[in-house]
Design a protein around this motif. Structure first.
Motif, PDB file in Angstrom:
ATOM      1  N   LEU A 117     -27.949   4.682  11.041  1.00 18.69           N
ATOM      2  CA  LEU A 117     -27.381   3.737  12.009  1.00 18.69           C
ATOM      3  C   LEU A 117     -27.018   2.420  11.313  1.00 18.69           C
ATOM      4  O   LEU A 117     -25.910   1.897  11.483  1.00 18.69           O
ATOM      5  CB  LEU A 117     -28.384   3.482  13.138  1.00 18.69           C
ATOM      6  CG  LEU A 117     -27.946   2.483  14.208  1.00 18.69           C
ATOM      7  CD1 LEU A 117     -26.705   2.981  14.941  1.00 18.69           C
ATOM      8  CD2 LEU A 117     -29.072   2.224  15.212  1.00 18.69           C
ATOM      9  N   GLU A 118     -27.960   1.936  10.514  1.00 22.05           N
ATOM     10  CA  GLU A 118     -27.752   0.690   9.765  1.00 22.05           C
ATOM     11  C   GLU A 118     -26.520   0.831   8.850  1.00 22.05           C
ATOM     12  O   GLU A 118     -25.673  -0.060   8.779  1.00 22.05           O
ATOM     13  CB  GLU A 118     -29.043   0.401   8.987  1.00 22.05           C
ATOM     14  CG  GLU A 118     -28.957  -0.552   7.824  1.00 22.05           C
ATOM     15  CD  GLU A 118     -28.374  -1.891   8.240  1.00 22.05           C
ATOM     16  OE1 GLU A 118     -27.738  -2.537   7.373  1.00 22.05           O
ATOM     17  OE2 GLU A 118     -28.536  -2.296   9.419  1.00 22.05           O
ATOM     18  N   LEU A 119     -26.409   1.994   8.205  1.00 21.97           N
ATOM     19  CA  LEU A 119     -25.314   2.222   7.262  1.00 21.97           C
ATOM     20  C   LEU A 119     -23.946   2.267   7.954  1.00 21.97           C
ATOM     21  O   LEU A 119     -22.995   1.613   7.516  1.00 21.97           O
ATOM     22  CB  LEU A 119     -25.563   3.517   6.482  1.00 21.97           C
ATOM     23  CG  LEU A 119     -24.525   3.854   5.417  1.00 21.97           C
ATOM     24  CD1 LEU A 119     -25.199   4.312   4.130  1.00 21.97           C
ATOM     25  CD2 LEU A 119     -23.559   4.934   5.907  1.00 21.97           C
ATOM     26  N   VAL A 120     -23.844   3.012   9.038  1.00 22.00           N
ATOM     27  CA  VAL A 120     -22.523   3.132   9.675  1.00 22.00           C
ATOM     28  C   VAL A 120     -22.124   1.805  10.335  1.00 22.00           C
ATOM     29  O   VAL A 120     -20.945   1.453  10.375  1.00 22.00           O
ATOM     30  CB  VAL A 120     -22.427   4.308  10.682  1.00 22.00           C
ATOM     31  CG1 VAL A 120     -22.676   5.634   9.971  1.00 22.00           C
ATOM     32  CG2 VAL A 120     -23.340   4.144  11.865  1.00 22.00           C
ATOM     33  N   ARG A 121     -23.129   1.044  10.791  1.00 27.53           N
ATOM     34  CA  ARG A 121     -22.838  -0.268  11.369  1.00 27.53           C
ATOM     35  C   ARG A 121     -22.318  -1.204  10.267  1.00 27.53           C
ATOM     36  O   ARG A 121     -21.308  -1.869  10.435  1.00 27.53           O
ATOM     37  CB  ARG A 121     -24.114  -0.850  11.994  1.00 27.53           C
ATOM     38  CG  ARG A 121     -23.856  -2.057  12.888  1.00 27.53           C
ATOM     39  CD  ARG A 121     -25.050  -2.957  12.966  1.00 27.53           C
ATOM     40  NE  ARG A 121     -26.247  -2.300  13.485  1.00 27.53           N
ATOM     41  CZ  ARG A 121     -26.610  -2.338  14.766  1.00 27.53           C
ATOM     42  NH1 ARG A 121     -25.893  -2.970  15.645  1.00 27.53           N
ATOM     43  NH2 ARG A 121     -27.720  -1.749  15.140  1.00 27.53           N
ATOM     44  N   GLN A 137     -19.672  14.264  11.368  1.00 26.06           N
ATOM     45  CA  GLN A 137     -21.078  14.043  10.995  1.00 26.06           C
ATOM     46  C   GLN A 137     -21.396  14.433   9.561  1.00 26.06           C
ATOM     47  O   GLN A 137     -22.390  13.965   8.996  1.00 26.06           O
ATOM     48  CB  GLN A 137     -22.040  14.701  11.978  1.00 26.06           C
ATOM     49  CG  GLN A 137     -21.762  16.089  12.420  1.00 26.06           C
ATOM     50  CD  GLN A 137     -22.888  16.586  13.327  1.00 26.06           C
ATOM     51  OE1 GLN A 137     -23.989  16.860  12.860  1.00 26.06           O
ATOM     52  NE2 GLN A 137     -22.639  16.693  14.610  1.00 26.06           N
ATOM     53  N   SER A 138     -20.550  15.247   8.948  1.00 27.21           N
ATOM     54  CA  SER A 138     -20.816  15.603   7.553  1.00 27.21           C
ATOM     55  C   SER A 138     -20.732  14.379   6.632  1.00 27.21           C
ATOM     56  O   SER A 138     -21.298  14.382   5.545  1.00 27.21           O
ATOM     57  CB  SER A 138     -19.847  16.694   7.089  1.00 27.21           C
ATOM     58  OG  SER A 138     -18.521  16.274   7.267  1.00 27.21           O
ATOM     59  N   PHE A 139     -20.042  13.322   7.073  1.00 20.32           N
ATOM     60  CA  PHE A 139     -19.978  12.094   6.272  1.00 20.32           C
ATOM     61  C   PHE A 139     -21.193  11.212   6.511  1.00 20.32           C
ATOM     62  O   PHE A 139     -21.545  10.397   5.665  1.00 20.32           O
ATOM     63  CB  PHE A 139     -18.709  11.295   6.578  1.00 20.32           C
ATOM     64  CG  PHE A 139     -17.484  11.994   6.096  1.00 20.32           C
ATOM     65  CD1 PHE A 139     -17.136  11.963   4.755  1.00 20.32           C
ATOM     66  CD2 PHE A 139     -16.708  12.722   6.968  1.00 20.32           C
ATOM     67  CE1 PHE A 139     -16.027  12.644   4.299  1.00 20.32           C
ATOM     68  CE2 PHE A 139     -15.590  13.409   6.524  1.00 20.32           C
ATOM     69  CZ  PHE A 139     -15.252  13.373   5.187  1.00 20.32           C
ATOM     70  N   VAL A 140     -21.775  11.373   7.692  1.00 15.87           N
ATOM     71  CA  VAL A 140     -22.944  10.557   8.041  1.00 15.87           C
ATOM     72  C   VAL A 140     -24.190  11.139   7.379  1.00 15.87           C
ATOM     73  O   VAL A 140     -25.003  10.421   6.800  1.00 15.87           O
ATOM     74  CB  VAL A 140     -23.112  10.498   9.572  1.00 15.87           C
ATOM     75  CG1 VAL A 140     -24.393   9.778   9.946  1.00 15.87           C
ATOM     76  CG2 VAL A 140     -21.900   9.833  10.216  1.00 15.87           C
ATOM     77  N   ASN A 194     -20.317   8.941   0.542  1.00 16.90           N
ATOM     78  CA  ASN A 194     -19.966   8.965   1.965  1.00 16.90           C
ATOM     79  C   ASN A 194     -19.775   7.574   2.553  1.00 16.90           C
ATOM     80  O   ASN A 194     -18.879   7.353   3.360  1.00 16.90           O
ATOM     81  CB  ASN A 194     -21.023   9.726   2.760  1.00 16.90           C
ATOM     82  CG  ASN A 194     -21.020  11.210   2.461  1.00 16.90           C
ATOM     83  OD1 ASN A 194     -20.290  11.653   1.573  1.00 16.90           O
ATOM     84  ND2 ASN A 194     -21.815  11.972   3.174  1.00 16.90           N
ATOM     85  N   GLY A 195     -20.629   6.627   2.125  1.00 13.33           N
ATOM     86  CA  GLY A 195     -20.533   5.267   2.639  1.00 13.33           C
ATOM     87  C   GLY A 195     -19.172   4.656   2.350  1.00 13.33           C
ATOM     88  O   GLY A 195     -18.547   4.039   3.224  1.00 13.33           O
ATOM     89  N   ALA A 196     -18.704   4.846   1.124  1.00 10.58           N
ATOM     90  CA  ALA A 196     -17.402   4.303   0.734  1.00 10.58           C
ATOM     91  C   ALA A 196     -16.284   4.946   1.554  1.00 10.58           C
ATOM     92  O   ALA A 196     -15.320   4.277   1.959  1.00 10.58           O
ATOM     93  CB  ALA A 196     -17.159   4.538  -0.761  1.00 10.58           C
ATOM     94  N   ILE A 197     -16.421   6.243   1.810  1.00 15.37           N
ATOM     95  CA  ILE A 197     -15.400   6.944   2.607  1.00 15.37           C
ATOM     96  C   ILE A 197     -15.410   6.420   4.044  1.00 15.37           C
ATOM     97  O   ILE A 197     -14.354   6.118   4.610  1.00 15.37           O
ATOM     98  CB  ILE A 197     -15.633   8.479   2.570  1.00 15.37           C
ATOM     99  CG1 ILE A 197     -15.418   8.989   1.146  1.00 15.37           C
ATOM    100  CG2 ILE A 197     -14.704   9.195   3.552  1.00 15.37           C
ATOM    101  CD1 ILE A 197     -15.784  10.448   0.939  1.00 15.37           C
ATOM    102  N   ILE A 198     -16.612   6.270   4.603  1.00 12.26           N
ATOM    103  CA  ILE A 198     -16.721   5.742   5.966  1.00 12.26           C
ATOM    104  C   ILE A 198     -16.100   4.344   6.036  1.00 12.26           C
ATOM    105  O   ILE A 198     -15.317   4.039   6.949  1.00 12.26           O
ATOM    106  CB  ILE A 198     -18.203   5.697   6.433  1.00 12.26           C
ATOM    107  CG1 ILE A 198     -18.757   7.119   6.570  1.00 12.26           C
ATOM    108  CG2 ILE A 198     -18.337   4.944   7.769  1.00 12.26           C
ATOM    109  CD1 ILE A 198     -20.267   7.192   6.797  1.00 12.26           C
TER     110      ILE A 198
END
Ligand code: C2E
Ligand code: MG
Ligand code: MG
Ligand code: MG
Length: 289
Positions: free
Chosen positions: A242-246, A200-203, A213-217
């Motif tokens: 939610l939108e970002l991780v999707r 969750q530290s990346f989220v 974080n987005g690039a890492i995910i």
């Protein structure tokens, strides 16, 4: 306090250490009691597929209802349980309980159980898992074991043999808290994981301007996809997260945006309404902790 000088401070610290040791011994004793008296409970938090927003399963999370101190979260007693040699007993209880609870759930649902590194190095683990599955009458692939990178620190044949034994049983394996430890790509090669759980530290903070974080995910999810593994984003609280991780390719989401961990009773009641989930978090402000 300063004028007490070195000696005074010495006494102060030594009393402090004494009190700490006593509190620790008390916690250990209470923990021993809790396991035998049934003061431990498993809560269940839904894991939701990004493909169709259906609940695919739950993570089982330990909760301790202390008779005096009230509710104690796992971060406050897992370490003590490990030091006191109680983690294997506690972990076995969690495995057996999760399998029995799974037997009350629809057959397409899975439950993930956290396995501590110490428990993972116990040669009895495959037998305990096999027996828990058989007694509950569930399929092995309904059970997922969550393991952290720290199991690789004692890198020996034992670790590899354990992975083989668990895969032979047919349970699923998830790499938990990915990104917080050494996160060596060698681990992904060595162990047959079915899923990577992105810590969750990346989220958190991923939606802030300029966050990396987005690039890492995105790179974790594309790597996982190439290796045929699922990815769960942990700790998703807001619509923006939610939108970002999707968008960055996570196949599953677990977080307050869908549901907090629920009691067993609430979980079974929730399942009666079907598997469809609905995001219900704030757009941007993070939910209060
Ligand atoms: P974990 O395995 O990484 O579990 C996820 C943690 O994130 C859980 O904390 C969960 O309640 C929390 N969480 C889920 N969604 C959100 C969210 O949207 N926002 C925030 N802020 N938090 C969220 P919990 O239940 O306090 O557990 C903490 C840790 O304790 C777990 O981290 C796991 O490492 C350990 N643990 C829990 N149950 C067990 C167990 O049965 N055995 C072992 N060995 N460890 C356990
Ligand atoms: Mg976990
Ligand atoms: Mg985790
Ligand atoms: Mg954790």
């Amino acid at each position: 306090a300063a004028k007490d000088g070195g000696r005074g401070r010495y006494h102060f610290y030594s009393n402090d250490l004494h009190a700490e040791a006593e509190a620790r011994a008390q916690l250990e004793e209470d923990l021993r009691d809790a396991i035998t008296k049934g003061d431990m409970e498993l809560f269940y938090q839904p894991v939701v597929s990004m493909e169709n927003e259906q609940i695919t399963g739950f993570e089982a999370l330990l909760r301790w209802q202390h008779p005096v101190k009230g509710w104690i979260p796992p971060d406050r007693f897992i370490g003590t349980a490990e030091d006191a040699g109680l983690i294997t007993q506690l972990g076995e209880w969690a495995l057996r309980t999760a399998c029995m609870d799974l037997a009350c759930m629809p057959p397409e649902v899975r439950v993930a159980v956290n396995v501590s590194p110490l428990q993972f190095s116990s040669p009895q683990l495959p037998a305990v898992v096999t027996q828990a599955i058989a007694r509950a009458g569930i399929r092995p692939d309904q059970l997922e074991l969550e393991i952290t990178e720290s199991v690789f620190l004692s890198d020996d044949e034992g670790t590899e043999a354990m992975f083989k034994a668990l895969k032979r049983i047919g349970v699923r394996l998830a790499l938990d808290d990915f990104g917080t430890g050494y996160s060596s790509l060698g681990y992904l090669k060595k162990a047959p994981f079915d899923k990577i759980k992105i810590d969750q530290s990346f989220v958190h903070g991923a939606t802030q301007p300029g966050s990396r974080n987005g690039a890492i995910i995105a790179s974790i999810t594309s790597l996982a996809k190439a290796l045929g593994m699922e990815t769960t984003a942990e700790g998703v609280e807001t619509m923006d997260e939610l939108e970002l991780v999707r968008r960055h390719g996570c196949s599953h989401v677990q977080g307050y945006i869908y549901e907090r961990p629920l009691t067993k009773e609430a979980t079974l009641a929730r399942l009666k309404q079907g598997l469809q989930a609905e995001a219900k978090g704030p757009r941007s402000a993070r939910a209060p902790r």
